[in-house]
Write an enzyme that holds these catalytic residues in place. Structure first.
Site, PDB file in Angstrom:
ATOM      1  CG  ASN A  15      -1.647   1.353   1.370  1.00 20.01           C
ATOM      2  OD1 ASN A  15      -2.651   1.594   0.722  1.00 20.01           O
ATOM      3  ND2 ASN A  15      -1.122   2.251   2.201  1.00 20.01           N
ATOM      4  CD  GLU A  16      -1.332   5.508   0.321  1.00 17.66           C
ATOM      5  OE1 GLU A  16      -2.459   5.894   0.006  1.00 17.66           O
ATOM      6  OE2 GLU A  16      -0.709   5.928   1.326  1.00 17.66           O
ATOM      7  CG  ASP A  17       5.439   0.512   0.652  1.00 19.77           C
ATOM      8  OD1 ASP A  17       4.646   1.175   1.336  1.00 19.77           O
ATOM      9  OD2 ASP A  17       5.969  -0.537   1.055  1.00 19.77           O
ATOM     10  CB  SER A  55      -2.639  -0.665  -4.095  1.00 22.26           C
ATOM     11  OG  SER A  55      -3.824   0.082  -4.243  1.00 22.26           O
TER      12      SER A  55
END
Length: 870
Positions: free
Chosen positions: A444-446, A498
């Site tokens: 998530n968002e890395d 994502s």
């Protein structure tokens, strides 16, 4: 020989603190646990050694627990008769997180990954033992372990700063495989739990099946499917050295049964063809039949699981007249618009989250017409119950691997990478067979944070190694996880992150996007959601308050029950929320933040309007094959984890916010939408004047799989008087055949006196019944300029026990009906947060009213107060 025995070890557990924090309040002696499984916070609450961290500012008083070490012990493992041919294995389904395990004072396990199961052969330690055995778990706190690992491995970012530095220690959480939200997040408290969070049991066997893996593949013609399975045999050879394999149809009839040979390496595998399979569908498109797959060693072991047969693909094709590629899920050759929400863990203290609570939340989502739930990577891969319920109910699941908003170690830490490999395989094996599972995302968002914070990322470098860069975690997302999915993931696609687009993280025209240009980042107006249309919006959202009842439960001191109080601030972790509320409200509508009930209504109104606009504008862009300009929208977030002001559609106590109902209407099988468009602009010298919007575009959505004949009815009303106005359609047709599974543009209508007129669109069946399919009310923009009638009121009556009827003589915006707080908990309404116009009744189903009275609210209802009309 007896069947495999499973002996739960859930009794006789005690705990104590093994450090001296907080005046050693729980270290003097072992105390009985509150239940089992458990974590330290639950046991301390049980013994009243900490206050409830959900309430007031108690989170602050509980922080010491995060830094303490804890020991759990049971001395009640009764002797077990272990025959010479039998083995005994201790199974730890989940240990949170850094722990040394001792059985009868002998060290048998060191573990440092919360997300995996551990098994230890203890045959020698328990065979022939006459007295009870003692099992002791010595947990060390995760924050101090993480800091040491950070120093050992080395932080690779441009600075030792976590993206959420205000609420999380900089970077440390990335160095331990533990639920990341335990360090706190911008919607939840910092409760860093420790303890045996999942069941522990002793397994005694002669022969057993391990590594049981079931996958399926359905052919493109949907007429044939193949169920494949494999596994290993441990222990004495099976009788006849075979495994009995059975496939049972959803109606309980055997489809296949055979004896499968076990190889010299004690492995077996089998492929079962299924002709004319009963297919599993998302709930909007069909039923959810489940087959049962069994592998058995007669008199020894039986492994069983349920699967659904379905053809799943993630399509990324070119689009007509648009850049980039589609990002659309296809199930059984049906391209699906995935409307839904993001899921965070259901509780800070995970052992108390029950199957019933999973059931309640997921049925609530389905009841809101949500077709996909995204399990966010900062939490956990949920209990098997979660996926079983989604299978049964026809909900698709987007599953992140467990990395979120951080710079994780890569190839520079081989032991960390090895732990990730074990974890990925274990998670894939555990939940990878579920038909509800639609995608695995690497994080998530890395990647997004790599770009925002300047970590070194060259998307053209597909080979690495990336150890020399300050974003070494690419090794995980681009090597470790895809390889694990290739081996164990079956037909479920893998996506690197994502959001992720291939050449960037969040460009909107490829892959998925997190649309935080609204609320976060540039804080764009929510009407700009149209500008930020992406191929798949996997996150977006606006904050709002929970129900007034939930706030009053959270804030015990009446003097602190206002939106700027110190206590309420602690329950709103969204950074900059004060500025954002004021800005977004003042741009769009007149608001009032005191008393507290007005803060609740106005923030919920803001969230409801913004989410409604986004869902409707993006679903409009699912225009049919080759024109899937947006194929999904998942709001952040469905649920809350404590009583908080947050992005949730439903608060922690189950109260549905207005945005829940806006989402439900937008994702119904049929929807009609309307957007006012600019028809003229003011003189360039009049900078404060807004453009005139004297026309409205109208479209409709048919979410069914067959075309539907419909009629469009339009009505207009003056807002101040309620007088009906004539709308000229200039001979435009009002009957339409809506193609299946897409949106259709209908017409453009002129709006007389657009600054004072509402327009209502009714989409009806084209048969004699003229039954209502969908409804939309279009208002002047912005609402802050709208003058409502000073005589505004709502006629609210109850028919029978389960229907509420609402009427108004003038147009009203955002009408919310509820049970007054003094009469107890709220009822459950089928719909709410509705706009009213004269001459119609809005009928709403209700449960749990039990004869109680109702109250209503609407936008600017406070302006009807006499002192404000002077």
């Amino acid at each position: 020989m007896p069947l495999l025995r499973k002996i739960p070890l859930s009794h006789g557990w005690h705990f104590k603190q093994s450090t001296t924090l907080n005046n050693s309040c729980a270290s003097s002696s072992f105390l009985p646990v509150a239940g089992f499984p458990t974590v330290a916070h639950l046991d301390l609450l049980h013994h009243k050694l900490i206050p409830d961290p959900d309430l007031d500012s108690n989170e602050v008083d509980c922080l010491w627990v995060n830094d303490a070490d804890w020991t759990y012990r049971t001395q009640n493992i009764e002797p077990v008769d272990i025959q010479p041919h039998e083995r005994a294995v201790l199974v730890f389904e989940g240990l949170d997180t850094i722990v040394d395990v001792f059985l009868n004072d002998e060290h048998i396990l060191y573990a440092n990954n919360m997300n995996i199961e551990h098994q230890v052969d203890v045959t020698k330690l328990v065979r022939g033992r006459k007295e009870a055995s003692t099992l002791e778990l010595r947990f060390r706190n995760a924050p101090s372990y993480a800091r040491k690992e950070w120093q050992r491995i080395g932080y690779k970012g441009t600075a030792a700063v976590d993206p959420y530095e205000r609420i999380q220690p900089a970077g440390e959480r990335c160095f331990v495989r533990k639920a990341q939200y335990h360090w706190g997040w911008d919607w939840g408290p910092a409760l860093n739990t420790s303890g045996p969070w999942k069941p522990i049991y002793l397994q005694v066997y002669t022969s057993r099946i391990t590594g049981f893996l079931v996958r399926q593949e359905t052919e493109s013609d949907l007429q044939t499917a193949t169920v494949s399975m494999k596994g290993m045999i441990q222990g004495a050879p099976a009788d006849g050295n075979t495994v009995t394999v059975t496939l049972v149809s959803p109606d309980g009839k055997p489809v296949f049964q055979s004896s499968v040979a076990v190889s010299s390496s004690q492995a077996f595998e089998c492929a079962i063809p299924v002709h004319r399979p009963q297919l599993w569908y998302p709930f909007q498109y069909g039923t959810q039949p489940l087959y049962t797959v069994r592998a058995s060693l007669p008199d020894h072991d039986l492994q069983e699981t349920k699967i659904g047969l379905r053809r799943l693909r993630l399509l990324q094709h070119g689009l007509q007249g648009a850049e980039g590629k589609a990002f659309v899920f296809e199930v059984n050759n049906i391209r699906v618009f995935c409307g839904g929400s993001n899921w965070i863990p259901g509780d800070m203290l995970l052992p108390r989250f029950t199957r019933q609570r999973y059931e309640d939340w997921l049925l609530l989502a389905k009841g809101g017409n949500q077709s996909m739930i995204r399990v966010w990577g900062g939490g956990i891969v949920e209990d098997d119950f979660f996926y079983e319920i989604c299978d049964r109910e026809g909900l698709l699941v987007w599953q992140d691997f467990l990395f979120a908003c951080g710079n994780y170690p890569g190839g520079n830490a081989p032991d960390f990478i090895q732990s990730v490999k074990v974890e990925a395989e274990a998670l894939l094996r555990r939940v990878g067979h579920h038909p509800s599972l639609a995608i695995w995302a690497g994080n998530n968002e890395d990647y997004m944070y790599a770009e925002l914070l300047g970590w070194e990322i060259d998307y053209s470098d597909e080979h690495g190694p990336w150890d020399a860069t300050n974003f070494p975690a690419r090794e995980i997302y681009e090597r470790v996880l895809p390889e694990a999915c290739r081996q164990f993931g079956g037909d479920v696609p893998y996506w690197r992150g994502s959001p992720y687009a291939g050449k960037s993280a969040n460009d909107g025209i490829v892959g998925d996007a997190h649309v935080w240009q609204v609320w976060h980042m540039k804080m764009a107006p929510y009407r700009d959601y149209k500008k930020f249309t992406s191929r798949f919006a996997s996150e977006f959202g606006i904050e709002s308050a929970p129900d007034i009842r939930t706030l009053h439960r959270a804030v015990q001191d009446p003097k602190e029950r206002h939106w700027q109080s110190r206590t309420l601030e602690l329950h709103d972790k969204g950074e900059g929320h004060e500025r954002r509320y004021g800005m977004y409200m003042s741009e769009n509508f007149r608001f009032r933040m005191h008393p507290l009930k007005d803060f609740v209504y106005c923030t919920q109104f803001l969230q409801g309007e913004a989410i409604s606009y986004a869902y409707n504008i993006w679903r409009r862009e699912f225009r049919g094959p080759g024109r899937e300009y947006c194929s999904g929208a998942l709001v952040w977030q469905l649920n809350d984890i404590w009583p908080a002001v947050s992005w949730a559609l439903v608060d922690v106590d189950g109260h549905r916010k207005p945005a829940f109902y806006a989402t439900k209407r937008a994702l119904a099988s049929f929807a009609v939408g309307m957007e006012r468009i600019i028809t003229s602009k003011p003189n360039y010298m009049l900078r404060s004047m807004l453009p005139t919007k004297a026309k409205a575009e109208i479209w409709a959505v048919n979410g069914e799989l067959e075309a539907r004949g419909t009629k469009l009815e339009l009505r207009g009303f003056d807002i101040g008087t309620g007088k009906e106005l004539s709308l000229s359609l200039h001979g435009k047709r009002t009957s339409f055949t809506l193609p299946p599974n897409q949106s259709t543009e209908l017409l453009t209508v002129d709006i007389p006196s657009p600054d004072t007129t509402v327009v209502v669109a009714y989409l009806r069946h084209d048969d004699a019944s003229g039954g209502l399919l969908a409804r939309w009310v279009s208002w002047p923009e912005p609402l802050k300029y709208v003058r409502f009638s000073a005589e505004s009121s709502v006629d609210c009556r109850i028919e029978g026990e389960e229907t509420v009827v609402l009427r108004s003589k003038t147009p009203l915006k955002g009408v919310v009906v509820s049970v007054p707080e003094e009469e107890g908990d709220n009822a459950v309404f089928d719909d709410n947060f509705v706009d009213l116009v004269p001459g119609e009744e809005v009928r709403i189903g209700v449960k749990g009213l039990a004869g109680r009275k109702l109250e209503t609210r609407w936008l600017c209802d406070w302006e009807t107060e006499p002192e404000l009309q002077a």
